[in-house]
Design a protein around this motif. Structure first.
Motif, PDB file in Angstrom:
ATOM      1  N   VAL A   1      19.234  43.961  88.877  1.00 54.56           N
ATOM      2  CA  VAL A   1      17.898  44.165  88.326  1.00 54.56           C
ATOM      3  C   VAL A   1      17.049  42.916  88.555  1.00 54.56           C
ATOM      4  CG1 VAL A   1      18.455  45.938  86.629  1.00 54.56           C
ATOM      5  CG2 VAL A   1      18.757  43.530  86.021  1.00 54.56           C
TER       6      VAL A   1
ATOM      7  N   ASN B   1      14.378  48.645  87.098  1.00 55.25           N
ATOM      8  CA  ASN B   1      14.761  49.640  86.092  1.00 55.25           C
ATOM      9  C   ASN B   1      16.088  49.250  85.422  1.00 55.25           C
ATOM     10  OD1 ASN B   1      15.803  51.952  84.826  1.00 55.25           O
ATOM     11  ND2 ASN B   1      14.886  53.336  86.316  1.00 55.25           N
ATOM     12  N   VAL B   2      16.004  48.815  84.170  1.00 58.39           N
ATOM     13  CA  VAL B   2      17.173  48.284  83.468  1.00 58.39           C
ATOM     14  C   VAL B   2      18.231  49.371  83.258  1.00 58.39           C
ATOM     15  CG1 VAL B   2      17.940  47.107  81.378  1.00 58.39           C
ATOM     16  CG2 VAL B   2      15.702  46.563  82.347  1.00 58.39           C
ATOM     17  N   LEU B   3      17.804  50.585  82.949  1.00 58.17           N
ATOM     18  CA  LEU B   3      18.771  51.668  82.734  1.00 58.17           C
ATOM     19  C   LEU B   3      19.522  52.009  84.026  1.00 58.17           C
ATOM     20  CD1 LEU B   3      20.060  53.696  80.856  1.00 58.17           C
ATOM     21  CD2 LEU B   3      18.022  55.131  81.040  1.00 58.17           C
TER      22      LEU B   3
ATOM     23  N   GLY C   1      13.009  58.079  87.977  1.00 61.46           N
ATOM     24  CA  GLY C   1      13.099  56.618  87.999  1.00 61.46           C
ATOM     25  C   GLY C   1      14.530  56.140  88.182  1.00 61.46           C
ATOM     26  N   ILE C   2      15.450  56.771  87.438  1.00 63.91           N
ATOM     27  CA  ILE C   2      16.848  56.308  87.434  1.00 63.91           C
ATOM     28  C   ILE C   2      17.548  56.708  88.742  1.00 63.91           C
ATOM     29  CG2 ILE C   2      19.055  56.508  86.240  1.00 63.91           C
ATOM     30  CD1 ILE C   2      17.306  57.348  83.718  1.00 63.91           C
ATOM     31  N   LEU C   3      17.479  57.989  89.081  1.00 61.58           N
ATOM     32  CA  LEU C   3      18.148  58.454  90.305  1.00 61.58           C
ATOM     33  C   LEU C   3      17.414  57.945  91.544  1.00 61.58           C
ATOM     34  CD1 LEU C   3      19.045  62.115  89.272  1.00 61.58           C
ATOM     35  CD2 LEU C   3      20.476  60.058  89.179  1.00 61.58           C
TER      36      LEU C   3
ATOM     37  N   GLY D   1      20.087  49.887  86.362  1.00 61.59           N
ATOM     38  CA  GLY D   1      20.985  48.743  86.539  1.00 61.59           C
ATOM     39  C   GLY D   1      22.242  48.895  85.709  1.00 61.59           C
ATOM     40  N   GLU D   2      22.053  49.255  84.446  1.00 64.35           N
ATOM     41  CA  GLU D   2      23.199  49.402  83.547  1.00 64.35           C
ATOM     42  C   GLU D   2      24.114  50.537  84.016  1.00 64.35           C
ATOM     43  OE1 GLU D   2      22.318  50.902  79.596  1.00 64.35           O
ATOM     44  OE2 GLU D   2      23.996  49.768  78.752  1.00 64.35           O
ATOM     45  N   ARG D   3      23.499  51.669  84.404  1.00 65.40           N
ATOM     46  CA  ARG D   3      24.296  52.854  84.700  1.00 65.40           C
ATOM     47  C   ARG D   3      25.008  52.773  86.043  1.00 65.40           C
ATOM     48  NH1 ARG D   3      21.383  58.403  83.297  1.00 65.40           N
ATOM     49  NH2 ARG D   3      21.329  57.389  81.263  1.00 65.40           N
TER      50      ARG D   3
ATOM     51  N   ASP E   1      14.493  60.678  84.919  1.00 65.66           N
ATOM     52  CA  ASP E   1      15.534  60.829  85.948  1.00 65.66           C
ATOM     53  C   ASP E   1      15.036  60.399  87.321  1.00 65.66           C
ATOM     54  OD1 ASP E   1      17.585  61.865  84.395  1.00 65.66           O
ATOM     55  OD2 ASP E   1      16.922  63.930  84.682  1.00 65.66           O
TER      56      ASP E   1
ATOM     57  N   ILE F   1      23.342  48.434  89.740  1.00 64.71           N
ATOM     58  CA  ILE F   1      22.371  47.915  90.709  1.00 64.71           C
ATOM     59  C   ILE F   1      21.805  46.597  90.157  1.00 64.71           C
ATOM     60  CG2 ILE F   1      20.193  48.417  91.907  1.00 64.71           C
ATOM     61  CD1 ILE F   1      20.727  51.412  91.215  1.00 64.71           C
TER      62      ILE F   1
END
Lengths: 359, 359
Positions: free
Chosen positions: A193, A182-184, A165-167, A186-188, A163, A191
């Motif tokens: 990548v 961070n690909v996840l 990393g993602i948040l 980007g996907e979520r 989290d 953003i």
């Protein structure tokens, strides 16, 4: 984001049962989220994390599994478990928009509702808002140091868990970063990548030149080569120039190089000269390696020729100040819409709260 | 833990496509996870995070949604997307057990398999192992300073996001902490949970004494009272003694008090004297408020009378050293089980790797 209903400190639940047992559960309360001190001895912070707070509140429900676990603690009575089974948040949330500059003692979020429900929200709200506000603020400082150059967030491997990393990537984007590795994230969150290759790519091939050519073959129009696996100036840049010229001869655009170690000022100036002399004036130079706003400012002041920065550990963990002390404090309590200001007095003068509902 | 397949740096995916395009995808590779420097200028680190790495690998699959997103980036070809659709990890993982003391350059985890699959694992493994190893190590230092007293992990509200709170609580438990305030970590990992009431509980009542009595009514056999909302020695401790004696008179065991501000040495010594004089010799004193291993050591050395410590921000964020620089480095590559050592040479001498498969 998963359901975070159980992401709370145990004492929120014991206090909730206390309110129920003592018949106070319908009393109304207003809590303010604010911080007392600016991070980084800076002049502002950027509010962030509101979207996650809303998502958390929308999903707030205790599952039967949660209730079985709570019953197993031998702390809670059946009336309380039953209240939790039917729990929904029915109060009001006011907040400043994400990305707003905020200052000490100014509420970022105000939560109003029954004490029973407002008490539960404290921990998760603080967890989300403290972290994202911290990283958004750090990112905006890095952006100021980069003075218009692009900054890519590269910190996932050193972030404090998935989290973070993602948040953290999301908060860095709010703070002004152009992209994340961070690909996840980007996907979520949509953003952009970015990223190309690691030292291990170069090592997989019999020679650096072969590694570069293989990469150019794979991504002829987005070929950015990592030039410091062996010697940047003796091997990396000359090989990159060779491959760059081959790409351009085939009608492609050679993107540029990345320096990830050594004296970024010296190496980038020499690399720039070598690229320009070879006719690759449009190739960019990306700099990375343990950067923060101070090193970026210093490297720029020394005359580095860097077009874009990759910033990892220092940004994603806010390394020089890894926590924001945001608090969730009772500002007022009341019944049927009539509120009484509430004040906390402390032996630490700085912890005394400002009572009443703020305008 | 949710599916973390997309929790990777973009460049792992670009390199994977590169391996495929260049026909290297079946080449075998061995990667080592290790760090170069001990955190906290200490003498050891405690390995942690392996359980999450195993869970991550077991769930590794790209969903159709993931593939749609990756296709939208205009970087990847259909052959590669098809390879990802069928992706499963088929390699080998060796690791030291969690809680094992580890030292610089010693592999914590070794990943062996096709380069195509081993490359993908780098980012998520580092993210999980770096963070949990860091917090387990920090916790073991705090435990050493507490010298046998119990330590409760209280950091969730300042943790770097939800996972940092949950996985940090887990790592703190590996490092020796007895409990966590984090209910979700307790539910998920079977860690004992602890906590009683906050200052806001006291403020909800017309007086501190009424707040204490209400809590004692709710939890007569696990009543630990927070005594520093107003004045600890003039109001909090005397009121707690009153309620403690009432509980004991009714045949209950009064658990004790918590100090959360001020001079913990002075306050705890005075509180101990007052509790003892009142005949509450078995009541414990819990100390909290921005503690780390150094303050615990200092407060103990000054003669504080504290039976249990609550440690928050400094532990859960590893505040004085908020990242561990663990790396994932190619140690060897080969084909059909015949491996060749691989070495990375760098302008930073400390970054030169130790080639070959370690025993």
């Amino acid at each position: 984001m998963e359901n975070l209903t159980m992401l709370t400190d145990l004492y929120q639940l014991t206090m909730m049962q206390g309110h129920l047992v003592n018949g106070y559960q319908h009393k109304e309360a207003v809590f303010d989220v604010f911080f007392r001190t600016l991070p980084f001895q800076g002049g502002y912070a950027l509010a962030a994390g509101l979207e996650q707070v809303v998502e958390y509140i929308e999903k707030l429900t205790f599952s039967e599994e949660n209730l079985v676990y709570l019953r197993s603690l031998n702390l809670f009575n059946e009336d309380f478990i039953e209240e939790l089974r039917n729990f929904r948040f029915t109060g009001d949330i006011d907040a400043v928009p994400e990305g707003t500059p905020v200052f000490p003692f100014e509420p970022l979020i105000r939560v109003k509702g029954r004490i029973f429900e407002t008490q539960l929200l404290e921990t998760a709200i603080l967890n989300l808002v403290n972290f994202e506000t911290l990283i958004a603020t750090k990112a905006s400082r890095v952006m100021a140091a980069a003075d218009g150059a692009s900054v890519m967030e590269f910190g996932l491997r050193r972030a404090q868990g998935p989290d973070a990393g993602i948040l953290g990537a999301r908060a860095a984007f709010i703070g002004g970063c152009q992209s994340t590795s961070n690909v996840l994230a980007g996907e979520r969150y949509g953003i952009p990548v970015s990223g190309t290759q690691a030292h291990s790519w170069i090592q997989c091939f019999p020679s650096e030149l072969e590694a570069f050519r293989a990469f150019a073959r794979t991504f002829p129009d987005s070929c950015l080569l990592l030039v410091d696996t062996y010697s940047a100036l003796e091997s990396g840049v000359p090989n990159a120039i060779k491959v760059g010229l081959e790409l351009e001869a085939e009608g492609h655009h050679f993107q540029g190089i990345r320096l990830d170690s050594g004296d970024l000022t010296y190496l980038s100036r020499e690399a720039r000269r070598m690229l320009d002399e070879a006719g690759l004036k449009n190739a960019i130079i990306v700099g990375s390696n343990d950067l923060d706003e101070e090193t970026i400012f210093a490297v720029r002041a020394q005359g580095a020729k860097i077009d874009a920065w990759g910033v990892g550990t220092h940004l994603i963990t806010s390394k020089d100040s890894p926590s924001l002390g945001g608090v969730y404090k009772l500002a007022a309590e009341g019944e049927q819409g009539v509120f009484h200001p509430r004040l906390k007095v402390s032996e630490n003068i700085s912890k005394i709260t400002n009572p009443g509902i703020k305008k």
